[in-house]
Scaffold this motif. Structure first.
Motif, PDB file in Angstrom:
ATOM      1  N   ILE A 178       0.851  -1.188   0.000  1.00 43.04           N
ATOM      2  CA  ILE A 178       0.000   0.000   0.000  1.00 43.04           C
ATOM      3  C   ILE A 178       0.891   1.244   0.000  1.00 43.04           C
ATOM      4  N   PRO A 179       0.728   2.142  -0.982  1.00 47.88           N
ATOM      5  CA  PRO A 179       1.609   3.316  -1.053  1.00 47.88           C
ATOM      6  C   PRO A 179       1.303   4.345   0.018  1.00 47.88           C
ATOM      7  N   LEU A 180       2.347   4.951   0.541  1.00 49.61           N
ATOM      8  CA  LEU A 180       2.220   6.046   1.509  1.00 49.61           C
ATOM      9  C   LEU A 180       3.282   7.077   1.162  1.00 49.61           C
ATOM     10  N   ASN A 181       2.841   8.281   0.846  1.00 49.27           N
ATOM     11  CA  ASN A 181       3.751   9.351   0.427  1.00 49.27           C
ATOM     12  C   ASN A 181       3.693  10.500   1.423  1.00 49.27           C
ATOM     13  N   ILE A 182       4.817  10.735   2.088  1.00 47.35           N
ATOM     14  CA  ILE A 182       4.909  11.727   3.161  1.00 47.35           C
ATOM     15  C   ILE A 182       5.804  12.869   2.694  1.00 47.35           C
ATOM     16  N   ALA A 183       5.272  14.072   2.699  1.00 42.57           N
ATOM     17  CA  ALA A 183       6.052  15.247   2.305  1.00 42.57           C
ATOM     18  C   ALA A 183       6.686  15.889   3.531  1.00 42.57           C
ATOM     19  N   VAL A 184       7.977  16.170   3.445  1.00 36.79           N
ATOM     20  CA  VAL A 184       8.698  16.842   4.527  1.00 36.79           C
ATOM     21  C   VAL A 184       9.249  18.153   3.972  1.00 36.79           C
ATOM     22  N   THR A 185       8.782  19.252   4.519  1.00 36.59           N
ATOM     23  CA  THR A 185       9.153  20.551   3.966  1.00 36.59           C
ATOM     24  C   THR A 185       9.483  21.533   5.088  1.00 36.59           C
ATOM     25  N   GLY A 186       9.957  22.699   4.695  1.00 41.41           N
ATOM     26  CA  GLY A 186      10.365  23.725   5.651  1.00 41.41           C
ATOM     27  C   GLY A 186      11.418  24.608   5.014  1.00 41.41           C
ATOM     28  N   GLU A 187      11.884  25.573   5.775  1.00 42.94           N
ATOM     29  CA  GLU A 187      12.876  26.496   5.228  1.00 42.94           C
ATOM     30  C   GLU A 187      14.255  25.850   5.191  1.00 42.94           C
ATOM     31  N   THR A 188      15.136  26.450   4.427  1.00 37.31           N
ATOM     32  CA  THR A 188      16.508  25.974   4.301  1.00 37.31           C
ATOM     33  C   THR A 188      17.182  25.859   5.669  1.00 37.31           C
ATOM     34  N   GLY A 189      17.849  24.723   5.894  1.00 38.14           N
ATOM     35  CA  GLY A 189      18.587  24.528   7.135  1.00 38.14           C
ATOM     36  C   GLY A 189      17.746  24.107   8.324  1.00 38.14           C
ATOM     37  N   SER A 190      16.492  23.726   8.081  1.00 43.72           N
ATOM     38  CA  SER A 190      15.604  23.377   9.196  1.00 43.72           C
ATOM     39  C   SER A 190      15.807  21.950   9.700  1.00 43.72           C
ATOM     40  N   GLY A 191      16.549  21.138   8.942  1.00 45.47           N
ATOM     41  CA  GLY A 191      16.779  19.757   9.358  1.00 45.47           C
ATOM     42  C   GLY A 191      15.870  18.752   8.677  1.00 45.47           C
ATOM     43  N   LYS A 192      15.341  19.112   7.496  1.00 39.95           N
ATOM     44  CA  LYS A 192      14.425  18.227   6.769  1.00 39.95           C
ATOM     45  C   LYS A 192      15.082  16.890   6.430  1.00 39.95           C
ATOM     46  N   SER A 193      16.277  16.956   5.843  1.00 37.46           N
ATOM     47  CA  SER A 193      16.932  15.731   5.374  1.00 37.46           C
ATOM     48  C   SER A 193      17.297  14.807   6.537  1.00 37.46           C
ATOM     49  N   THR A 194      17.734  15.375   7.635  1.00 38.78           N
ATOM     50  CA  THR A 194      18.064  14.566   8.810  1.00 38.78           C
ATOM     51  C   THR A 194      16.820  13.853   9.337  1.00 38.78           C
ATOM     52  N   PHE A 195      15.695  14.556   9.337  1.00 39.31           N
ATOM     53  CA  PHE A 195      14.431  13.960   9.771  1.00 39.31           C
ATOM     54  C   PHE A 195      14.015  12.829   8.834  1.00 39.31           C
ATOM     55  N   VAL A 196      14.147  13.038   7.539  1.00 39.27           N
ATOM     56  CA  VAL A 196      13.804  12.009   6.539  1.00 39.27           C
ATOM     57  C   VAL A 196      14.623  10.744   6.788  1.00 39.27           C
ATOM     58  N   ASN A 197      15.903  10.921   7.041  1.00 36.84           N
ATOM     59  CA  ASN A 197      16.765   9.759   7.309  1.00 36.84           C
ATOM     60  C   ASN A 197      16.350   9.046   8.596  1.00 36.84           C
ATOM     61  N   ALA A 198      16.126   9.808   9.656  1.00 39.65           N
ATOM     62  CA  ALA A 198      15.795   9.213  10.950  1.00 39.65           C
ATOM     63  C   ALA A 198      14.470   8.466  10.901  1.00 39.65           C
ATOM     64  N   PHE A 199      13.491   9.041  10.238  1.00 38.36           N
ATOM     65  CA  PHE A 199      12.170   8.416  10.130  1.00 38.36           C
ATOM     66  C   PHE A 199      12.287   7.050   9.454  1.00 38.36           C
ATOM     67  N   ARG A 200      13.213   6.931   8.509  1.00 35.96           N
ATOM     68  CA  ARG A 200      13.396   5.666   7.784  1.00 35.96           C
ATOM     69  C   ARG A 200      14.394   4.737   8.478  1.00 35.96           C
ATOM     70  N   GLY A 201      14.821   5.109   9.677  1.00 43.15           N
ATOM     71  CA  GLY A 201      15.745   4.253  10.409  1.00 43.15           C
ATOM     72  C   GLY A 201      17.171   4.344   9.932  1.00 43.15           C
TER      73      GLY A 201
END
Length: 399
Positions: free
Chosen positions: A39-62
């Protein structure tokens, strides 16, 4: 208690069995299980530059090491220049989309949702390292207007707490500090016309601390029912409750897997049922091991993150399923240690040759043996997942 979708599936399977026979019914069950896993699940992670989006994306995926394969690039400068999907390493139908910072020249606020193709996302997580800005609020209002959910996440909260502790020294209270931060963020958003904003304080480096578990519970409650298990199984094991829920989700599938086993056993071909059952057990138990974070790579990552020696995590695991690669030899070896399991398998093969009642009896024994074995293996791995969680993160071991 079965949910409505389960009841509907069972009715369809029963109809298929009566109309077209065991092979068609087995295929129908397998089709349902395949859909359940994809079952597909698409989660958008957004915010201003330098807010830590990419780090959160990595952590959420373990993914706790930025050098790991599939990690979203992180850094002090804007590293997300395009809309970038990052599939979950174990559940690729779950994708976290690292969106470019809103308000950049290429992604101006007034055209942002159109440029990132808003429609494909199930919900949005809006991240800020400190206070939420005007662009964050504009984005939230537009998401709300278009009928989708959004959640505000204050990232890097561990840094904020540490700074406050340094500043206040003996007057510092973590509980009071967190409440003040949360209240300030909520009040700031309300002043910008966001009604009842949902704000979560998160450290992507330490998801087991602060509000990540509350975010998980909120997402689970808000998303459509058919996607809840998909979200849950993809979640990192940051507390005992998530592990318990994963066990419950896996347990709900066992009756279907056992039914496939029984229907295959109805085929009058010696040896086929046993071989199929073992292959099913290997595949299913391997999924349990990976999802509970008990395979080698996950344990190594957890040990680094929690600053606990890997040997200490391994020392609390008691199941042979955790300390070895899952293969048919291991599964047969564990089953052979149980006289009851071996007796059921022997009875299944023996009854196959009994006229008239032999095939139905073999199917019944196959269902019982597969059902029992899967529950046993699931109990083993869930228990060890709780022990590892307690050792690494200090939680209780209630399953």
């Amino acid at each position: 208690m079965a949910n409505p979708s389960d009841c509907e599936q069972i009715k369809q399977i029963e109809k298929e069995l009566l109309t077209n026979g065991p092979d068609a019914a087995a295929a129908k069950i397998q089709e349902y299980l395949d859909e359940w896993d994809n079952i597909p699940l698409n989660i958008a992670v957004t915010g201003e530059t330098g807010s830590g989006k990419s780090t959160f994306v990595n952590a959420f995926r373990g993914i706790l090491d930025e050098e790991d394969e599939g990690a979203a690039p992180t850094g002090c400068e804007e590293t997300t220049l395009e809309v970038s999907p990052y599939p979950h390493p174990n559940y690729p139908s779950v994708k976290l989309w690292d969106l470019p910072g809103i308000g950049t020249p290429k992604f101006p606020a007034d055209k942002y949702l159109k440029l990132v193709e808003f429609e494909r996302f199930d919900f949005f997580i809006i991240i800020s390292a400190d206070r939420f800005r005007e662009n964050d609020v504009k984005l939230a209002q537009e998401i709300q207007r278009m009928g989708k959910k959004f959640y505000f996440v204050c990232s890097k909260i561990d840094n904020t707490v540490r700074d406050e502790e340094t500043r206040l020294r003996s007057r510092f209270s973590e509980e009071r500090t967190l409440k003040q931060i949360r209240d300030n963020r909520i009040q700031g958003l309300e002043k910008l016309d966001i009604v009842s904003p949902q704000v979560f304080l998160v450290s992507s480096r330490h998801l087991h601390l602060y509000d990540f578990h509350l975010l998980e519970e909120t997402l689970e409650r808000d998303i459509p029912a058919q996607k809840r298990n998909t979200l849950l199984l993809a979640m990192p094991n940051v507390n005992p409750e998530i592990i318990r829920k994963k066990k419950e989700a896996f347990g709900s599938k066992i009756k279907y897997l056992a039914s496939v086993s029984a229907l295959i056993a109805a085929a009058p071909v010696p040896g086929v049922s046993f071989a199929t059952d073992i292959a099913m057990l290997v595949s299913t138990v391997s999924q349990y091991q990976v999802t509970f974070g008990l395979h080698s790579k996950s344990l190594q990552s957890l040990a680094r993150s929690a600053c606990v020696p890997l040997a200490d995590l391994r020392s609390v695991m008691t199941s042979p399923l955790c300390l070895n690669e899952i293969n048919k030899e291991l599964i047969i070896k564990i089953l052979s240690c149980s006289l009851a399991d071996m007796a059921l398998m022997a009875a299944e093969e023996g009854f196959r040759y009994v006229p008239l009642f032999g095939i139905p009896a073999a199917a019944s024994f196959s269902f019982i043996s597969t059902y029992k074995a899967l529950h046993t293996f699931l109990d083993m791995l869930a228990e060890d997942a709780q022990k590892v969680s307690k050792k690494a993160l200090g939680f209780s071991t209630s399953v």
